[in-house]
Scaffold this motif. Structure first.
Motif, PDB file in Angstrom:
ATOM      1  N   SER A 198       0.866  -1.183   0.000  1.00 29.26           N
ATOM      2  CA  SER A 198       0.000   0.000   0.000  1.00 29.26           C
ATOM      3  C   SER A 198       0.906   1.239   0.000  1.00 29.26           C
ATOM      4  CB  SER A 198      -0.871  -0.020   1.266  1.00 29.26           C
ATOM      5  OG  SER A 198      -1.175   1.283   1.693  1.00 29.26           O
ATOM      6  N   THR A 199       0.624   2.183  -0.887  1.00 32.30           N
ATOM      7  CA  THR A 199       1.451   3.408  -0.910  1.00 32.30           C
ATOM      8  C   THR A 199       1.292   4.173   0.406  1.00 32.30           C
ATOM      9  OG1 THR A 199      -0.326   4.613  -2.015  1.00 32.30           O
ATOM     10  CG2 THR A 199       1.416   3.701  -3.434  1.00 32.30           C
TER      11      THR A 199
ATOM     12  N   GLN B 139      -0.717  -2.051  -6.506  1.00 28.53           N
ATOM     13  CA  GLN B 139      -0.715  -2.313  -5.064  1.00 28.53           C
ATOM     14  C   GLN B 139      -1.269  -3.720  -4.846  1.00 28.53           C
ATOM     15  OE1 GLN B 139      -1.578   1.586  -2.551  1.00 28.53           O
ATOM     16  NE2 GLN B 139      -3.285   1.107  -3.856  1.00 28.53           N
TER      17      GLN B 139
ATOM     18  N   ARG C 145      -5.602  -0.073   0.403  1.00 27.10           N
ATOM     19  CA  ARG C 145      -6.613   0.009   1.468  1.00 27.10           C
ATOM     20  C   ARG C 145      -7.595   1.132   1.228  1.00 27.10           C
ATOM     21  NH1 ARG C 145      -4.709   1.857   5.998  1.00 27.10           N
ATOM     22  NH2 ARG C 145      -2.543   2.265   5.506  1.00 27.10           N
ATOM     23  N   GLY C 146      -8.855   0.877   1.600  1.00 31.36           N
ATOM     24  CA  GLY C 146      -9.854   1.927   1.685  1.00 31.36           C
ATOM     25  C   GLY C 146     -10.047   2.244   3.163  1.00 31.36           C
ATOM     26  N   ARG C 147     -11.132   2.933   3.504  1.00 25.80           N
ATOM     27  CA  ARG C 147     -11.411   3.184   4.928  1.00 25.80           C
ATOM     28  C   ARG C 147     -11.872   1.892   5.576  1.00 25.80           C
ATOM     29  NH1 ARG C 147     -15.869   7.110   4.996  1.00 25.80           N
ATOM     30  NH2 ARG C 147     -16.386   5.950   3.140  1.00 25.80           N
TER      31      ARG C 147
ATOM     32  N   ARG D 297     -11.188  -1.622   4.271  1.00 25.45           N
ATOM     33  CA  ARG D 297     -11.743  -2.152   3.023  1.00 25.45           C
ATOM     34  C   ARG D 297     -10.606  -2.211   2.001  1.00 25.45           C
ATOM     35  NH1 ARG D 297     -16.184   2.376   3.194  1.00 25.45           N
ATOM     36  NH2 ARG D 297     -17.526   1.573   4.813  1.00 25.45           N
ATOM     37  N   GLN D 298     -10.867  -2.967   0.945  1.00 31.54           N
ATOM     38  CA  GLN D 298      -9.818  -3.151  -0.053  1.00 31.54           C
ATOM     39  C   GLN D 298      -9.940  -2.099  -1.156  1.00 31.54           C
ATOM     40  OE1 GLN D 298     -10.358  -6.779  -2.203  1.00 31.54           O
ATOM     41  NE2 GLN D 298      -8.249  -6.814  -2.955  1.00 31.54           N
TER      42      GLN D 298
ATOM     43  N   ILE E  60      -8.965  -1.938  -4.987  1.00 33.02           N
ATOM     44  CA  ILE E  60      -8.483  -2.793  -6.072  1.00 33.02           C
ATOM     45  C   ILE E  60      -7.613  -1.956  -7.011  1.00 33.02           C
ATOM     46  CG2 ILE E  60      -9.219  -4.253  -8.015  1.00 33.02           C
ATOM     47  CD1 ILE E  60     -11.485  -5.195  -6.213  1.00 33.02           C
TER      48      ILE E  60
ATOM     49  N   LYS F 266     -17.995   5.614  -9.175  1.00 30.69           N
ATOM     50  CA  LYS F 266     -16.783   6.009  -8.445  1.00 30.69           C
ATOM     51  C   LYS F 266     -15.543   5.867  -9.324  1.00 30.69           C
ATOM     52  CE  LYS F 266     -14.543   4.908  -4.006  1.00 30.69           C
ATOM     53  NZ  LYS F 266     -14.824   4.545  -2.625  1.00 30.69           N
TER      54      LYS F 266
ATOM     55  N   ASN G  42      -8.924   5.496 -10.928  1.00 31.11           N
ATOM     56  CA  ASN G  42      -9.075   4.547 -12.045  1.00 31.11           C
ATOM     57  C   ASN G  42      -8.886   5.328 -13.337  1.00 31.11           C
ATOM     58  OD1 ASN G  42      -9.839   2.601 -10.139  1.00 31.11           O
ATOM     59  ND2 ASN G  42     -11.996   3.211 -10.283  1.00 31.11           N
TER      60      ASN G  42
ATOM     61  N   ARG H 279     -18.835  -1.886  -3.892  1.00 29.57           N
ATOM     62  CA  ARG H 279     -20.055  -1.515  -3.158  1.00 29.57           C
ATOM     63  C   ARG H 279     -20.948  -0.614  -3.993  1.00 29.57           C
ATOM     64  NH1 ARG H 279     -19.202  -1.071   2.572  1.00 29.57           N
ATOM     65  NH2 ARG H 279     -20.036   1.027   2.593  1.00 29.57           N
TER      66      ARG H 279
HETATM   67  C1  BT5 Z   1     -11.742   4.706  -0.395  1.00 29.24           C
HETATM   68  O1  BT5 Z   1     -12.196   3.972   0.660  1.00 29.24           O
HETATM   69  O2  BT5 Z   1     -12.379   4.994  -1.370  1.00 29.24           O
HETATM   70  C2  BT5 Z   1     -10.299   5.112  -0.249  1.00 29.24           C
HETATM   71  C3  BT5 Z   1      -9.405   4.453  -1.267  1.00 29.24           C
HETATM   72  C4  BT5 Z   1      -7.992   4.937  -1.167  1.00 29.24           C
HETATM   73  C5  BT5 Z   1      -7.088   4.156  -2.059  1.00 29.24           C
HETATM   74  C6  BT5 Z   1      -5.710   4.755  -2.128  1.00 29.24           C
HETATM   75  S1  BT5 Z   1      -4.721   4.022  -3.366  1.00 29.24           S
HETATM   76  C7  BT5 Z   1      -3.328   4.813  -2.776  1.00 29.24           C
HETATM   77  C8  BT5 Z   1      -3.415   4.790  -1.268  1.00 29.24           C
HETATM   78  N1  BT5 Z   1      -2.825   3.584  -0.727  1.00 29.24           N
HETATM   79  C9  BT5 Z   1      -3.760   2.806  -0.143  1.00 29.24           C
HETATM   80  O3  BT5 Z   1      -3.527   1.698   0.397  1.00 29.24           O
HETATM   81  N2  BT5 Z   1      -4.965   3.408  -0.195  1.00 29.24           N
HETATM   82  C10 BT5 Z   1      -4.873   4.691  -0.855  1.00 29.24           C
HETATM   83  P1  BT5 Z   1     -13.734   3.581   0.886  1.00 29.24           P
HETATM   84  O4  BT5 Z   1     -14.601   4.803   0.840  1.00 29.24           O
HETATM   85  O5  BT5 Z   1     -13.720   2.785   2.144  1.00 29.24           O
HETATM   86  O6  BT5 Z   1     -14.095   2.696  -0.343  1.00 29.24           O
HETATM   87  C11 BT5 Z   1     -13.611   1.399  -0.488  1.00 29.24           C
HETATM   88  C12 BT5 Z   1     -14.619   0.649  -1.342  1.00 29.24           C
HETATM   89  O7  BT5 Z   1     -14.515   1.093  -2.708  1.00 29.24           O
HETATM   90  C13 BT5 Z   1     -14.346  -0.858  -1.401  1.00 29.24           C
HETATM   91  O8  BT5 Z   1     -14.986  -1.523  -0.366  1.00 29.24           O
HETATM   92  C14 BT5 Z   1     -14.922  -1.248  -2.766  1.00 29.24           C
HETATM   93  O9  BT5 Z   1     -16.313  -1.494  -2.690  1.00 29.24           O
HETATM   94  C15 BT5 Z   1     -14.743  -0.002  -3.596  1.00 29.24           C
HETATM   95  N3  BT5 Z   1     -13.547  -0.114  -4.471  1.00 29.24           N
HETATM   96  C16 BT5 Z   1     -12.417  -0.813  -4.275  1.00 29.24           C
HETATM   97  N4  BT5 Z   1     -11.553  -0.632  -5.266  1.00 29.24           N
HETATM   98  C17 BT5 Z   1     -12.167   0.197  -6.149  1.00 29.24           C
HETATM   99  C18 BT5 Z   1     -11.791   0.771  -7.381  1.00 29.24           C
HETATM  100  N5  BT5 Z   1     -10.599   0.549  -7.952  1.00 29.24           N
HETATM  101  N6  BT5 Z   1     -12.693   1.595  -7.989  1.00 29.24           N
HETATM  102  C19 BT5 Z   1     -13.891   1.874  -7.450  1.00 29.24           C
HETATM  103  N7  BT5 Z   1     -14.312   1.363  -6.278  1.00 29.24           N
HETATM  104  C20 BT5 Z   1     -13.445   0.547  -5.630  1.00 29.24           C
END
Ligand code: BT5
Length: 332
Positions: A96-97, A120, A124-126, A129-130, A132, A191, A216, A229
């Motif tokens: 993860s960056t 990656q 990570r998301g919040r 969460r993952q 992708i 998104k 993306n 989601r």
């Molecule tokens: C986010 O969390 O949207 C924050 C994402 C942050 C990612 C960046 S990448 C660089 C840096 N390094 C990291 O490790 N993280 C940050 P949240 O609101 O919790 O949304 C996560 C949800 O978005 C997941 O549960 C999926 O349903 C959806 N998701 C996952 N990957 C996706 C993608 N590539 N495009 C659109 N939706 C996605």
């Protein structure tokens, strides 16, 4: 003579300056201070990295095409920032960056340090969460911000990321991008990017924040048809053609620096009309999940402190600091 890496960057810089015309091997050798066979070796390594270079005896080398890579040689020469991204950490793959930037912060990396990865494996998301992160398609970056700020103010940096990205998508790519509170960027309700801000603090003030953004960019429809989601999209899906990730990154960084400086000067307040203007939910009835509570109300505004203000049917107001919008009237 510098390191092999800096010699190669210098050769690349000289070839880029004359992109589309030949540069003699002798001139390259003399300028960078190595032998002509040395130049030949470096050019071959550039070719292995995806640069298309033609070689012709008597004429030298000509750069014909550059790969869509986020390597420093492709970003740093065009970086139009004063401080953001000058310390540039480029990784072909990383867990993860954000994790990487947190480690750099612990080692004392400077304000404005940028981590960028092509892929990656544990994005990570919040709430764990993952995110992708398909290889070479998207932009996965983390910014290290070290200005000490009151903790609540530091958390507002996520808005700066969203604002800078929405402006990049609107003004450079003419896409109808919007902000979905608190940390998503959408195009036509789908998104396209997510933001994860993590702050470490001493007592009441932040020591540093890491703003992580996943965008993306060149994903196909099939790749965006994942287990998300909410519906997902990419810039290429919306424009109808592949875009250069370098352009997205460079434009975003320049805008982020500008917006962040506005924010440091006068706080979130003066940026709110723009942020609210780009948020499609304002004035609409929304449903927000906050932990195990669901709140329904009309999205009224964002407070100077960064909370979402909801109006209830009985006229009362509620400030929401964190959560997920699960429904917008007439939308998702
Ligand atoms: C986010 O969390 O949207 C924050 C994402 C942050 C990612 C960046 S990448 C660089 C840096 N390094 C990291 O490790 N993280 C940050 P949240 O609101 O919790 O949304 C996560 C949800 O978005 C997941 O549960 C999926 O349903 C959806 N998701 C996952 N990957 C996706 C993608 N590539 N495009 C659109 N939706 C996605």
């Amino acid at each position: 003579m510098g390191s092999a890496k800096s010699t190669q960057l210098e050769i690349l810089r000289l070839l880029r300056e004359k992109e589309g015309s030949f540069v003699s091997g002798a001139a390259l050798a003399e300028t960078v201070g190595i032998s002509r066979p040395g130049v030949w070796k470096h050019v071959n390594r550039l070719k292995q990295k995806g640069y298309e270079v033609q070689s012709r005896s008597g004429l030298g080398y000509m750069l014909v095409a550059i790969p869509d890579s986020l390597a420093p040689g492709e970003i740093l020469p065009d970086l139009a920032t004063e401080w953001l991204g000058h310390s540039y950490h480029y990784l072909s793959t990383v867990g993860s960056t954000n994790d990487y930037a947190l480690l750099l912060a612990a080692e004392g990396a400077p304000h404005g340090t940028l981590v960028v990865a092509e892929q990656q494996t544990k994005g990570r998301g919040r709430l764990d969460r993952q995110w992708i992160s398909a290889p070479n398609r998207g932009i996965y970056l983390s910014l290290l911000l070290k200005t000490p700020l009151p903790i609540r103010v530091a958390a507002q940096s996520a808005y700066i990321g969203a604002l800078a990205l929405v402006k990049t998508l609107r003004e450079t790519f003419e896409l109808a991008a919007s902000i979905k509170w608190p940390n998503d960027v959408l195009i036509h309700g789908r998104k396209v990017a997510g933001i994860l801000t993590e702050t470490q603090s001493d007592q009441d003030f932040s020591r540093f924040s890491v703003v992580g953004i996943g965008i993306n960019v060149n994903h196909s429809i099939q790749e965006m048809d994942g287990p998300f989601r909410y519906p997902a999209t990419s810039i290429a899906m919306e424009t109808g053609f592949a875009v250069r990730r370098q352009k997205v990154l460079l434009d975003f960084l320049a805008r982020f620096e500008r917006e962040y400086e506005r924010f440091l000067e006068n706080g979130l307040g003066p940026l709110l009309p723009e942020i609210e203007g780009y948020s499609e939910m304002m004035g609409k009835t929304i449903r927000v999940v906050c932990g195990n509570r669901e709140i329904t109300g009309v999205a009224h505004s964002i407070s100077n402190e960064g909370a979402l203000l909801l109006l209830h049917a009985d006229g009362s107001r509620e400030s929401v600091w964190a959560g997920d919008i699960v429904r917008i009237e007439g939308g998702i």
